[in-house]
Design a protein around this motif. Sequence first.
Motif: not given
Length: 244
Positions: A107-113, A141-147, A223-229
């Motif tokens: 699980v990951a969170q995507i944050y924006g400024t 940072l503000y939570t934008w999405a959960t992956v 999202l691509s960064a999450f899959m790469e990780e």
Amino acid sequence: MGNKPSKVLPPTSDFELVHSCEPSERYLGENTDALPSREAGRPIRIYINSGNDSSAVLVTETHSDYAGGMQLRRHKRRERRPMEIIGRDGMVMAVCAKNLSGGRKPVAQIYGTRPRYERQQPANEGKGFRDFICQYDYPLLYTWATVEGEKSNSFGNHIRMVEGREGHDGVMYRTELVESPIGPQIAIWKEDKPAAAILTRHIGGAWEMTISPGIDPVLIICLSAFMEEQERIRGNSSHLAYVD
């Protein structure tokens, strides 16, 4: 490769259609050039070099810098630092941070400024985020999405956008492996509507993205960064699609 595509990639023309969105919709790349295309027939195409590089400059199909020189900054696994999207001004504009608490599914969170919705509170001022996020001296940072990914499937992911209205679920994206004329590719769907984006993983680790009009390009990059990780954590590339 271990996992076989179960579906076929939609026609290329489907990725040229404009995805509708709310008039008040916000984007991770606001106030930059990294915004969705708004014109039918004009998807955004972005290329990211090999995952062996710590800092990857994003380029367009004409080999010019995307959005004035946006970069995906990767870090060594032992650093446990999130992947970051860096704007042309050298400042962080988005962060993709994998949960460190473990669990059966990644699980990951995507944050924006910038806030995703009005009166949203910064994540790095809230309980539970301070120790992890604030140690890197980020801006607010503000939570934008959960992956949420599948444990055994790097391309089986669900992305839920946060929603500020009580009782309303955020927009859902999902990814899946599909067969195409050039080999397996990763298709992204929005609210079960096909053709939001195509991700192609090339031999050597480079990414190629086709992002449909109306779709946030910075979200797809995260999202691509999450899959790469996830690929790095497994220590091999057997769960990602590769084409020549």
